[in-house]
Write a protein that holds these residues in place. Structure first.
Motif, PDB file in Angstrom:
ATOM      1  N   TRP A 105       0.649  -1.348  -0.008  1.00  0.00           N
ATOM      2  CA  TRP A 105      -0.048   0.031   0.049  1.00  0.00           C
ATOM      3  C   TRP A 105       0.642   1.249   0.168  1.00  0.00           C
ATOM      4  O   TRP A 105       0.290   2.184  -0.586  1.00  0.00           O
ATOM      5  CB  TRP A 105      -1.041  -0.061   1.183  1.00  0.00           C
ATOM      6  CG  TRP A 105      -1.990  -1.169   1.110  1.00  0.00           C
ATOM      7  CD1 TRP A 105      -2.263  -2.166   1.538  1.00  0.00           C
ATOM      8  CD2 TRP A 105      -3.130  -0.839   0.148  1.00  0.00           C
ATOM      9  NE1 TRP A 105      -3.242  -2.834   1.090  1.00  0.00           N
ATOM     10  CE2 TRP A 105      -4.071  -2.197   0.312  1.00  0.00           C
ATOM     11  CE3 TRP A 105      -3.710  -0.090  -0.671  1.00  0.00           C
ATOM     12  CZ2 TRP A 105      -5.003  -2.548  -0.533  1.00  0.00           C
ATOM     13  CZ3 TRP A 105      -4.497  -0.355  -1.622  1.00  0.00           C
ATOM     14  CH2 TRP A 105      -5.430  -1.412  -1.440  1.00  0.00           C
ATOM     15  N   SER A 106       2.176   1.118   0.630  1.00  0.00           N
ATOM     16  CA  SER A 106       2.988   2.382   0.423  1.00  0.00           C
ATOM     17  C   SER A 106       3.228   2.791  -1.073  1.00  0.00           C
ATOM     18  O   SER A 106       3.321   3.710  -1.242  1.00  0.00           O
ATOM     19  CB  SER A 106       4.107   2.135   1.372  1.00  0.00           C
ATOM     20  OG  SER A 106       3.804   2.008   2.696  1.00  0.00           O
ATOM     21  N   SER A 107       3.522   1.679  -1.651  1.00  0.00           N
ATOM     22  CA  SER A 107       3.778   1.892  -3.041  1.00  0.00           C
ATOM     23  C   SER A 107       2.881   2.332  -3.637  1.00  0.00           C
ATOM     24  O   SER A 107       2.895   3.118  -4.653  1.00  0.00           O
ATOM     25  CB  SER A 107       4.160   0.602  -3.557  1.00  0.00           C
ATOM     26  OG  SER A 107       4.599   0.499  -4.896  1.00  0.00           O
ATOM     27  N   VAL A 108       1.332   1.861  -3.534  1.00  0.00           N
ATOM     28  CA  VAL A 108       0.314   2.359  -4.182  1.00  0.00           C
ATOM     29  C   VAL A 108       0.136   3.964  -3.942  1.00  0.00           C
ATOM     30  O   VAL A 108      -0.084   4.683  -5.003  1.00  0.00           O
ATOM     31  CB  VAL A 108      -1.195   1.619  -3.634  1.00  0.00           C
ATOM     32  CG1 VAL A 108      -2.325   2.272  -3.970  1.00  0.00           C
ATOM     33  CG2 VAL A 108      -0.906   0.396  -4.306  1.00  0.00           C
ATOM     34  N   LYS A 109       0.328   4.366  -2.789  1.00  0.00           N
ATOM     35  CA  LYS A 109       0.241   5.676  -2.387  1.00  0.00           C
ATOM     36  C   LYS A 109       1.370   6.343  -3.200  1.00  0.00           C
ATOM     37  O   LYS A 109       0.856   7.566  -3.513  1.00  0.00           O
ATOM     38  CB  LYS A 109       0.395   5.841  -0.893  1.00  0.00           C
ATOM     39  CG  LYS A 109       0.070   7.354  -0.224  1.00  0.00           C
ATOM     40  CD  LYS A 109      -1.132   7.874  -0.387  1.00  0.00           C
ATOM     41  CE  LYS A 109      -1.214   9.184   0.450  1.00  0.00           C
ATOM     42  NZ  LYS A 109      -2.593   9.483   0.138  1.00  0.00           N
ATOM     43  N   ALA A 110       2.455   6.145  -3.241  1.00  0.00           N
ATOM     44  CA  ALA A 110       3.602   6.758  -3.680  1.00  0.00           C
ATOM     45  C   ALA A 110       3.303   6.767  -5.327  1.00  0.00           C
ATOM     46  O   ALA A 110       3.809   7.839  -5.757  1.00  0.00           O
ATOM     47  CB  ALA A 110       4.791   5.843  -3.541  1.00  0.00           C
ATOM     48  N   ASN A 111       2.807   5.835  -5.855  1.00  0.00           N
ATOM     49  CA  ASN A 111       2.372   5.991  -7.257  1.00  0.00           C
ATOM     50  C   ASN A 111       1.306   6.728  -7.764  1.00  0.00           C
ATOM     51  O   ASN A 111       1.020   6.826  -8.785  1.00  0.00           O
ATOM     52  CB  ASN A 111       2.312   4.539  -7.767  1.00  0.00           C
ATOM     53  CG  ASN A 111       3.553   3.839  -7.952  1.00  0.00           C
ATOM     54  OD1 ASN A 111       4.679   4.441  -7.974  1.00  0.00           O
ATOM     55  ND2 ASN A 111       3.338   2.585  -7.884  1.00  0.00           N
ATOM     56  N   GLY A 112       0.468   7.673  -6.650  1.00  0.00           N
ATOM     57  CA  GLY A 112      -0.438   8.444  -6.872  1.00  0.00           C
ATOM     58  C   GLY A 112      -1.745   8.219  -6.672  1.00  0.00           C
ATOM     59  O   GLY A 112      -2.534   8.822  -7.109  1.00  0.00           O
TER      60      GLY A 112
ATOM     61  N   THR B  94      -6.127   1.966   4.617  1.00  0.00           N
ATOM     62  CA  THR B  94      -6.206   2.918   5.888  1.00  0.00           C
ATOM     63  C   THR B  94      -5.029   3.535   6.397  1.00  0.00           C
ATOM     64  O   THR B  94      -4.938   4.562   6.812  1.00  0.00           O
ATOM     65  CB  THR B  94      -7.071   2.207   6.836  1.00  0.00           C
ATOM     66  OG1 THR B  94      -8.535   2.089   6.508  1.00  0.00           O
ATOM     67  CG2 THR B  94      -7.614   3.485   7.937  1.00  0.00           C
ATOM     68  N   SER B  95      -3.992   2.536   6.456  1.00  0.00           N
ATOM     69  CA  SER B  95      -2.796   3.098   7.162  1.00  0.00           C
ATOM     70  C   SER B  95      -1.976   4.088   6.237  1.00  0.00           C
ATOM     71  O   SER B  95      -1.123   4.888   6.667  1.00  0.00           O
ATOM     72  CB  SER B  95      -1.870   1.639   7.165  1.00  0.00           C
ATOM     73  OG  SER B  95      -1.325   1.335   5.932  1.00  0.00           O
ATOM     74  N   VAL B  96      -2.389   4.225   4.846  1.00  0.00           N
ATOM     75  CA  VAL B  96      -1.690   5.065   4.047  1.00  0.00           C
ATOM     76  C   VAL B  96      -2.814   6.121   3.514  1.00  0.00           C
ATOM     77  O   VAL B  96      -2.348   7.058   2.858  1.00  0.00           O
ATOM     78  CB  VAL B  96      -1.129   4.467   2.888  1.00  0.00           C
ATOM     79  CG1 VAL B  96       0.083   3.537   3.123  1.00  0.00           C
ATOM     80  CG2 VAL B  96      -2.118   3.770   1.923  1.00  0.00           C
ATOM     81  N   ALA B  97      -3.722   6.411   4.518  1.00  0.00           N
ATOM     82  CA  ALA B  97      -4.479   7.419   4.366  1.00  0.00           C
ATOM     83  C   ALA B  97      -5.223   7.460   2.831  1.00  0.00           C
ATOM     84  O   ALA B  97      -5.664   8.553   2.428  1.00  0.00           O
ATOM     85  CB  ALA B  97      -3.761   8.740   4.537  1.00  0.00           C
ATOM     86  N   LEU B  98      -5.759   6.456   2.464  1.00  0.00           N
ATOM     87  CA  LEU B  98      -6.500   6.483   1.162  1.00  0.00           C
ATOM     88  C   LEU B  98      -7.778   6.419   1.646  1.00  0.00           C
ATOM     89  O   LEU B  98      -8.223   5.864   2.441  1.00  0.00           O
ATOM     90  CB  LEU B  98      -6.329   5.050   0.260  1.00  0.00           C
ATOM     91  CG  LEU B  98      -4.990   4.880  -0.422  1.00  0.00           C
ATOM     92  CD1 LEU B  98      -4.816   3.591  -1.366  1.00  0.00           C
ATOM     93  CD2 LEU B  98      -4.387   6.002  -1.072  1.00  0.00           C
ATOM     94  N   VAL B  99      -8.813   7.300   0.656  1.00  0.00           N
ATOM     95  CA  VAL B  99     -10.049   7.219   0.818  1.00  0.00           C
ATOM     96  C   VAL B  99     -10.560   6.140   0.419  1.00  0.00           C
ATOM     97  O   VAL B  99     -10.187   5.508  -0.814  1.00  0.00           O
ATOM     98  CB  VAL B  99     -10.883   8.231   0.136  1.00  0.00           C
ATOM     99  CG1 VAL B  99     -12.262   8.358   0.192  1.00  0.00           C
ATOM    100  CG2 VAL B  99     -10.168   9.548   0.524  1.00  0.00           C
TER     101      VAL B  99
END
Length: 233
Positions: free
Chosen positions: A42-49, A76-81
């Motif tokens: 999920w950190s990678s998902v968030k970092a990729n935008g 949730t841990s990377v603050a995605l809606v």
């Protein structure tokens, strides 16, 4: 005071940085996933935008995605809606029964600004009759039963995911839901194309089944403020 050349270089650098930032805020990217993507970074998902995700929770009244809890907590841990979705099986039980099952196993909603209203996934049947043996009128009644049950228990109408082709074939292109239910249109092309009857615009667009994110690739039709407003109700 900075030299003129230094100021010019700074302004040029700022101008070059603006498009990507504005693009992210104007058309937030996201994804939808299911049990087929059990181990997501999920950190990678968030970092990729990514800014949002829909996660499969249930199907019919007998299936729960075994990865739902870990996927939901990871998002949730990377603050995605984030929000859950339900794969409809209209031939197996009523819309009300499936909405209730969905709500009991991950499909709930709360006005916390980061939880999307549940999504009803309407697709051709994986096997057998493409419209689950229902007439268009019966299918519209089934969707209404699910939608009204979800609304009665959450105060929100579920997002409806579908293709224009499915909607025309299985509901007779009903215009009954455009005023209440946000539309998540699926079309793997360079443009959204013709929408189902009743909707003047889409809220989400699934434009590819693979890409920079795991699972399907999505985009929100609005800006980041609008996405958070949808989550807030």
């Amino acid at each position: 005071m900075k030299p003129i050349l230094a100021i010019t270089a700074s302004l040029l650098s700022l101008t070059q940085a603006l498009p990507s930032t504005l693009e992210q805020r104007a058309q937030p990217k996201g994804l939808d996933v299911s049990g087929y993507q059990p181990n997501i970074n999920w950190s990678s998902v968030k970092a990729n935008g990514a800014f949002f995700v829909y996660i499969k929770a249930t199907e019919g009244t007998t299936y729960q995605n075994p990865s739902f809890s870990s996927q939901y907590s990871g998002a949730t841990s990377v603050a995605l809606v984030r929000g859950g979705y339900h794969f409809a099986r209209p031939s197996s039980s009523s819309g009300a029964a499936q909405a209730t099952y969905f709500l009991a196993h991950g499909g709930g909603w709360s006005a916390d600004g980061r939880t999307l209203p549940g999504m009803l996934d309407l697709e051709y049947a994986p096997s057998g009759n493409t419209c689950y043996g229902l007439t268009p009128a019966a299918m519209v009644s089934w969707v209404r039963d699910f939608s009204d049950t979800y609304h009665a228990k959450t105060g929100r109408y579920p997002v409806i995911y579908t293709t224009t082709d499915w909607w025309k074939t299985c509901t007779g292109n009903s215009a009954a839901f455009g005023a209440t239910n946000p539309l998540f249109i699926a079309r793997y092309a360079s443009a959204v194309g013709t929408l189902p009857a009743g909707w003047n615009y889409h809220t989400f667009w699934q434009f590819a089944d693979s890409g920079v994110f795991p699972g399907d690739q999505d985009v929100f039709n609005g800006d980041l403020t609008g996405l958070k407003r949808l989550a807030s109700g």
